[in-house]
Design a protein around this motif. Structure first.
Motif, PDB file in Angstrom:
ATOM      1  N   LEU A 253       0.809  -1.220   0.000  1.00 60.40           N
ATOM      2  CA  LEU A 253       0.000   0.000   0.000  1.00 60.40           C
ATOM      3  C   LEU A 253       0.840   1.266   0.000  1.00 60.40           C
ATOM      4  O   LEU A 253       0.319   2.352  -0.286  1.00 60.40           O
ATOM      5  N   VAL A 254       2.129   1.154   0.339  1.00 55.35           N
ATOM      6  CA  VAL A 254       2.992   2.338   0.386  1.00 55.35           C
ATOM      7  C   VAL A 254       4.166   2.178  -0.581  1.00 55.35           C
ATOM      8  O   VAL A 254       5.213   2.794  -0.397  1.00 55.35           O
ATOM      9  N   LYS A 255       3.976   1.367  -1.603  1.00 53.71           N
ATOM     10  CA  LYS A 255       5.051   1.077  -2.544  1.00 53.71           C
ATOM     11  C   LYS A 255       5.629   2.354  -3.156  1.00 53.71           C
ATOM     12  O   LYS A 255       6.850   2.510  -3.267  1.00 53.71           O
ATOM     13  N   ASP A 256       4.774   3.271  -3.556  1.00 49.71           N
ATOM     14  CA  ASP A 256       5.239   4.493  -4.211  1.00 49.71           C
ATOM     15  C   ASP A 256       5.971   5.429  -3.245  1.00 49.71           C
ATOM     16  O   ASP A 256       6.886   6.150  -3.650  1.00 49.71           O
ATOM     17  N   GLU A 257       5.571   5.427  -1.987  1.00 48.60           N
ATOM     18  CA  GLU A 257       6.160   6.343  -1.006  1.00 48.60           C
ATOM     19  C   GLU A 257       7.340   5.742  -0.250  1.00 48.60           C
ATOM     20  O   GLU A 257       8.042   6.446   0.481  1.00 48.60           O
ATOM     21  N   LEU A 258       7.547   4.429  -0.408  1.00 51.64           N
ATOM     22  CA  LEU A 258       8.547   3.726   0.401  1.00 51.64           C
ATOM     23  C   LEU A 258       9.961   4.297   0.269  1.00 51.64           C
ATOM     24  O   LEU A 258      10.646   4.476   1.292  1.00 51.64           O
ATOM     25  N   PRO A 259      10.464   4.588  -0.942  1.00 52.17           N
ATOM     26  CA  PRO A 259      11.818   5.161  -1.027  1.00 52.17           C
ATOM     27  C   PRO A 259      11.967   6.451  -0.225  1.00 52.17           C
ATOM     28  O   PRO A 259      12.992   6.655   0.453  1.00 52.17           O
ATOM     29  N   LEU A 260      10.963   7.322  -0.279  1.00 54.89           N
ATOM     30  CA  LEU A 260      11.011   8.575   0.473  1.00 54.89           C
ATOM     31  C   LEU A 260      11.021   8.307   1.971  1.00 54.89           C
ATOM     32  O   LEU A 260      11.797   8.922   2.727  1.00 54.89           O
ATOM     33  N   VAL A 261      10.168   7.387   2.427  1.00 58.10           N
ATOM     34  CA  VAL A 261      10.114   7.073   3.854  1.00 58.10           C
ATOM     35  C   VAL A 261      11.451   6.519   4.336  1.00 58.10           C
ATOM     36  O   VAL A 261      11.949   6.902   5.406  1.00 58.10           O
ATOM     37  N   LEU A 262      12.061   5.640   3.560  1.00 59.11           N
ATOM     38  CA  LEU A 262      13.357   5.071   3.942  1.00 59.11           C
ATOM     39  C   LEU A 262      14.411   6.152   4.108  1.00 59.11           C
ATOM     40  O   LEU A 262      15.192   6.139   5.079  1.00 59.11           O
ATOM     41  N   ARG A 263      14.466   7.085   3.175  1.00 59.44           N
ATOM     42  CA  ARG A 263      15.473   8.150   3.271  1.00 59.44           C
ATOM     43  C   ARG A 263      15.233   9.028   4.500  1.00 59.44           C
ATOM     44  O   ARG A 263      16.187   9.475   5.154  1.00 59.44           O
ATOM     45  N   LYS A 264      13.967   9.291   4.821  1.00 54.88           N
ATOM     46  CA  LYS A 264      13.668  10.100   6.007  1.00 54.88           C
ATOM     47  C   LYS A 264      14.029   9.352   7.287  1.00 54.88           C
ATOM     48  O   LYS A 264      14.489   9.949   8.261  1.00 54.88           O
ATOM     49  N   LEU A 265      13.826   8.037   7.315  1.00 57.17           N
ATOM     50  CA  LEU A 265      14.202   7.238   8.479  1.00 57.17           C
ATOM     51  C   LEU A 265      15.714   7.274   8.688  1.00 57.17           C
ATOM     52  O   LEU A 265      16.197   7.351   9.831  1.00 57.17           O
ATOM     53  N   VAL A 266      16.458   7.216   7.600  1.00 56.90           N
ATOM     54  CA  VAL A 266      17.915   7.312   7.699  1.00 56.90           C
ATOM     55  C   VAL A 266      18.319   8.696   8.185  1.00 56.90           C
ATOM     56  O   VAL A 266      19.180   8.847   9.064  1.00 56.90           O
ATOM     57  N   TYR A 267      17.699   9.722   7.624  1.00 56.26           N
ATOM     58  CA  TYR A 267      18.014  11.098   8.004  1.00 56.26           C
ATOM     59  C   TYR A 267      17.763  11.335   9.489  1.00 56.26           C
ATOM     60  O   TYR A 267      18.508  12.078  10.146  1.00 56.26           O
ATOM     61  N   ARG A 268      16.720  10.689  10.015  1.00 60.42           N
ATOM     62  CA  ARG A 268      16.385  10.856  11.437  1.00 60.42           C
ATOM     63  C   ARG A 268      17.058   9.802  12.325  1.00 60.42           C
ATOM     64  O   ARG A 268      16.735   9.692  13.506  1.00 60.42           O
ATOM     65  N   SER A 269      17.976   9.043  11.752  1.00 64.19           N
ATOM     66  CA  SER A 269      18.762   8.028  12.483  1.00 64.19           C
ATOM     67  C   SER A 269      17.899   6.913  13.063  1.00 64.19           C
ATOM     68  O   SER A 269      18.290   6.264  14.037  1.00 64.19           O
ATOM     69  N   LEU A 270      16.734   6.675  12.475  1.00 64.82           N
ATOM     70  CA  LEU A 270      15.888   5.557  12.886  1.00 64.82           C
ATOM     71  C   LEU A 270      16.213   4.295  12.094  1.00 64.82           C
ATOM     72  O   LEU A 270      15.862   3.187  12.493  1.00 64.82           O
ATOM     73  N   ALA A 271      16.853   4.468  10.951  1.00 62.95           N
ATOM     74  CA  ALA A 271      17.339   3.346  10.137  1.00 62.95           C
ATOM     75  C   ALA A 271      18.757   3.682   9.696  1.00 62.95           C
ATOM     76  O   ALA A 271      19.188   4.836   9.749  1.00 62.95           O
ATOM     77  N   LYS A 272      19.494   2.655   9.256  1.00 59.44           N
ATOM     78  CA  LYS A 272      20.885   2.838   8.874  1.00 59.44           C
ATOM     79  C   LYS A 272      21.117   2.331   7.456  1.00 59.44           C
ATOM     80  O   LYS A 272      20.448   1.409   6.993  1.00 59.44           O
ATOM     81  N   GLU A 273      22.054   2.956   6.790  1.00 59.98           N
ATOM     82  CA  GLU A 273      22.473   2.514   5.471  1.00 59.98           C
ATOM     83  C   GLU A 273      23.542   1.437   5.596  1.00 59.98           C
ATOM     84  O   GLU A 273      24.353   1.446   6.518  1.00 59.98           O
ATOM     85  N   SER A 274      23.542   0.530   4.647  1.00 62.33           N
ATOM     86  CA  SER A 274      24.592  -0.474   4.531  1.00 62.33           C
ATOM     87  C   SER A 274      24.947  -0.582   3.054  1.00 62.33           C
ATOM     88  O   SER A 274      24.064  -0.725   2.215  1.00 62.33           O
ATOM     89  N   ILE A 275      26.218  -0.479   2.743  1.00 62.78           N
ATOM     90  CA  ILE A 275      26.657  -0.472   1.349  1.00 62.78           C
ATOM     91  C   ILE A 275      27.110  -1.868   0.929  1.00 62.78           C
ATOM     92  O   ILE A 275      27.910  -2.511   1.617  1.00 62.78           O
ATOM     93  N   LYS A 276      26.571  -2.341  -0.187  1.00 63.18           N
ATOM     94  CA  LYS A 276      26.949  -3.640  -0.723  1.00 63.18           C
ATOM     95  C   LYS A 276      27.515  -3.457  -2.127  1.00 63.18           C
ATOM     96  O   LYS A 276      26.874  -2.879  -2.994  1.00 63.18           O
ATOM     97  N   SER A 277      28.725  -3.964  -2.314  1.00 66.66           N
ATOM     98  CA  SER A 277      29.350  -3.877  -3.642  1.00 66.66           C
ATOM     99  C   SER A 277      28.743  -4.926  -4.563  1.00 66.66           C
ATOM    100  O   SER A 277      28.419  -6.035  -4.140  1.00 66.66           O
TER     101      SER A 277
END
Length: 292
Positions: A253-277
């Motif tokens: 139900l939030v497929k279209d908004e999910l990328p934006l929500v993820l970035r905001k969670l990272v910005y607010r330190s509620l989620a973290k980024e992990s880099i995979k080569s």
């Protein structure tokens, strides 16, 4: 409710998968929308496991009375409640008269929806928050471009999602008349609605004031409203890609908004980024994944 009109409902007429039917009669002289046309009566037949899950419509007569017969699967009703879709039909389902019930199954299902339990509440809250965030960002962009009419419309939509969040927090299922529902709560969002629509300040000043309040609300509500997504992010050791998350039925139900929500969670330190080569045809890339 006139039983003579609705007494036609039985298993033979409704189908063997039906668990019951709800009748709804519109007030005389009330406005009938494009779905109802000029039908005074509506019968909503609820099914479990309807083969065609889409809403099925029949136009019928009983004597000289025209009525509309709607067949819907119970899973579709639950989805509407979660998504906030088809609010008029949800209202008919919740407030109409049970005119036929198979072993109490329909009343039990309606009680489940009316209770608005934690699972339904969590999914609906996340959906409204994601929509709230999206239109808030749109309003900020329109305001920066001095496109004030579009900004005003986006802010108004943001307040509607905000209002639904306030109702959900009170354990109230949002319906189509959301402003009537929140007006009786003496809520912050209704005061903001008044400020936006009925104030002596300039349009730009009103928009900026409401945007500031929305930003504070988004920040304070983010962890609670995104609990579903945060739980998914923490459900395994391996971080999630955005593509994996978008394929999950819980987040459909939030497929279209999910990328934006993820970035905001990272910005607010509620989620973290992990880099995979990763390697592709053009060389080596670095994919961002998400975890808590």
């Amino acid at each position: 409710m006139e039983r003579t009109i609705f007494s036609i409902m039985d298993e033979e007429k409704a189908g063997r998968q039906a668990i019951g039917a709800i009748g709804y009669r519109h007030d005389s002289g009330s406005y009938h929308d494009s779905l109802l046309h000029d039908f005074e009566f509506l019968i909503l037949v609820v099914h479990h496991g309807l083969e065609n899950s889409e809403l099925q419509i029949e136009h019928c007569m009983s004597g000289d009375i025209h009525y509309q017969l709607l067949h819907v699967d119970s899973h579709a009703i639950e989805k509407w409640v979660t998504a906030g879709d088809n609010r008029e039909l949800v209202q008919y389902f919740l407030h109409g008269d049970v005119i036929w019930d198979v072993d109490g199954k329909l009343k039990a299902f309606r009680s489940y929806i009316n209770a608005f339990g934690d699972s339904l509440k969590e999914r609906r809250k996340f959906k409204e928050f994601a929509k709230f965030l999206k239109v808030y960002v749109e309003a900020k962009r329109y305001t920066s471009e001095h496109d004030l009419l579009d900004a005003y419309y986006s802010v108004l939509q943001a307040l509607k999602h905000y209002a639904r969040l306030e109702l959900i927090d009170q354990g109230i299922l949002p319906e189509s008349s959301v402003w009537e529902q929140v007006r009786h709560l003496n809520s912050v969002v209704y005061k903001l609605f008044d400020e936006l629509t009925d104030s002596k300040e300039t349009l730009e000043q009103r928009i900026q004031l409401v945007l500031l309040a929305c930003e504070f609300s988004l920040t304070s509500k983010m962890a609670d409203c995104c609990s579903l997504l945060l739980r998914i992010l923490g459900s395994r050791k391996e971080p999630w890609s955005v593509q994996e998350l978008m394929k999950l039925p819980e987040l459909a139900l939030v497929k279209d908004e999910l990328p934006l929500v993820l970035r905001k969670l990272v910005y607010r330190s509620l989620a973290k980024e992990s880099i995979k080569s990763q390697r592709d045809g053009s060389g080596e890339g670095r994919e961002i994944r998400y975890r808590v």
